[in-house]
Design a protein around this motif. Structure first.
Motif, short mmCIF file in Angstrom:
data_model
loop_
_atom_site.label_atom_id
_atom_site.label_comp_id
_atom_site.label_asym_id
_atom_site.label_seq_id
_atom_site.Cartn_x
_atom_site.Cartn_y
_atom_site.Cartn_z
N ASN A 27 3.65 19.88 -37.53
CA ASN A 27 3.26 18.70 -38.31
C ASN A 27 2.75 19.11 -39.69
N TYR A 36 13.33 16.67 -39.16
CA TYR A 36 12.09 15.90 -39.08
C TYR A 36 12.32 14.43 -39.46
N GLU A 78 11.73 11.66 -37.97
CA GLU A 78 10.63 10.73 -37.64
C GLU A 78 9.56 10.74 -38.72
N LYS A 79 9.40 11.87 -39.42
CA LYS A 79 8.43 11.96 -40.51
C LYS A 79 9.01 11.35 -41.80
N CYS A 94 11.22 9.07 -42.18
CA CYS A 94 11.41 7.62 -42.11
C CYS A 94 10.15 6.82 -42.40
N ILE A 95 8.99 7.47 -42.34
CA ILE A 95 7.75 6.71 -42.55
C ILE A 95 7.05 7.07 -43.87
N GLU A 154 17.58 8.82 -35.26
CA GLU A 154 16.16 8.64 -35.00
C GLU A 154 15.79 7.16 -34.98
N HIS A 155 16.36 6.40 -35.91
CA HIS A 155 16.08 4.96 -35.94
C HIS A 155 16.62 4.26 -34.69
N GLN A 211 16.72 5.44 -31.77
CA GLN A 211 15.84 5.76 -30.65
C GLN A 211 14.48 5.10 -30.76
N SER A 212 13.94 5.02 -31.97
CA SER A 212 12.54 4.59 -32.13
C SER A 212 12.33 3.41 -33.06
N VAL A 268 12.23 3.46 -36.14
CA VAL A 268 11.22 3.94 -37.07
C VAL A 268 11.41 3.41 -38.49
#
Length: 267
Positions: free
Chosen positions: A56, A98, A100-101, A103-104, A142-143, A145-146, A148
């Motif tokens: 992280n 990464y 998930e990171k 995307c936010i 990733e989107h 799945q989550s 995000v």
């Protein structure tokens, strides 16, 4: 006057050369930070539970570094092959590893990174194009799945549609697709799976630009054969069946491209 222009030009060249060296050094450092070996070494030192770094922290450093580098990436610097290759290698790696990171992060940074990939996917250099396409694929999977990207899509609902449209227009319908066929298909499938109805709307809008009614119908029919509902559903669900259907799609995509290129390749 001639001497003045030459002096100014020389100064600009020296400044660009210095920028090249600085940016390339920063990119190579970030690539090194992102390697698994670096993370493993830091985490395996005595007392690592107190002073080591975890993934992280590395991700935060990579994203911060990219945020500083992006404003410096001028068209002039991208003409340097080594720097260009390293830059897209870094961006593609971060987006794919990464997602998930990424995307936010704030939308301005996210959009700049995504635009880099959309630019890179049609680059003449195969390594750059494949790195960019893998980055896009990683984000969209990733989107799936989550979800995000929900916050960004709420404000900018055309993000996915724009990616689909540009991928089709700038890569799939172009002759360049053959040296990046597999990653292009791997990016297109999850884009379609996000919202099949909106993807169909993108295809229909592209078909209308063909002029000939026969070509429009052929393109729409080709997509209907390619985007089988059961494949899309299982890919969106993920898991083992999702992986198996991605392999199935890989073969179907090559057949699709050969068919479409027989009547629609953009010159």
């Amino acid at each position: 006057r001639v001497i003045h222009r030459t002096s100014t030009s020389t100064h600009a060249d020296l400044e660009e050369e210095q920028n090249y060296s600085d940016v390339l050094c920063a990119i190579e450092l970030l690539i090194h930070l992102g390697t698994k070996d670096f993370i493993d070494i830091c985490g395996s030192k005595p007392g690592a539970e107190n002073v080591g770094v975890d993934s992280n922290q590395v991700t935060d450093v990579l994203l911060f570094g990219l945020q500083q580098i992006l404003p410096l990436m001028t068209q002039g610097l991208l003409q340097f092959p080594t720097l260009c290759t390293q830059y897209f290698s870094l961006v593609g790696f971060v987006m794919d590893t990464y997602p998930e990171k990424v995307c936010i992060v704030p939308f301005e940074l996210f959009n700049s990174l995504l635009e880099s990939l959309l630019f890179g996917m049609s680059h003449p250099d195969t390594f750059i194009s494949k790195s960019s396409l893998r980055g896009i694929s990683g984000l969209v999977k990733e989107h799936l799945q989550s979800q995000v990207l929900g916050n960004h899509l709420a404000q900018y609902p055309d993000i996915i549609d724009n990616c689909s449209r540009r991928l089709l227009n700038e890569v799939v319908f172009q002759k360049i697709v053959w040296d990046r066929l597999e990653p292009a298909g791997a990016a297109l499938l999850p884009l379609a799976a996000v919202d099949v109805n909106k993807f169909v709307a993108v295809v229909n809008s592209l078909a209308q630009n063909l002029g000939s009614q026969e070509k429009q119908q052929r393109l729409q029919s080709a997509f209907q054969i390619l985007m089988k509902p059961e494949v899309i559903t299982k890919v969106a669900a993920g898991g083992y069946e999702g992986r198996m259907n991605r392999l199935r799609f890989k073969k179907d995509f090559e057949v699709f491209v050969r068919d479409v290129h027989s009547f629609i390749v953009i010159q």
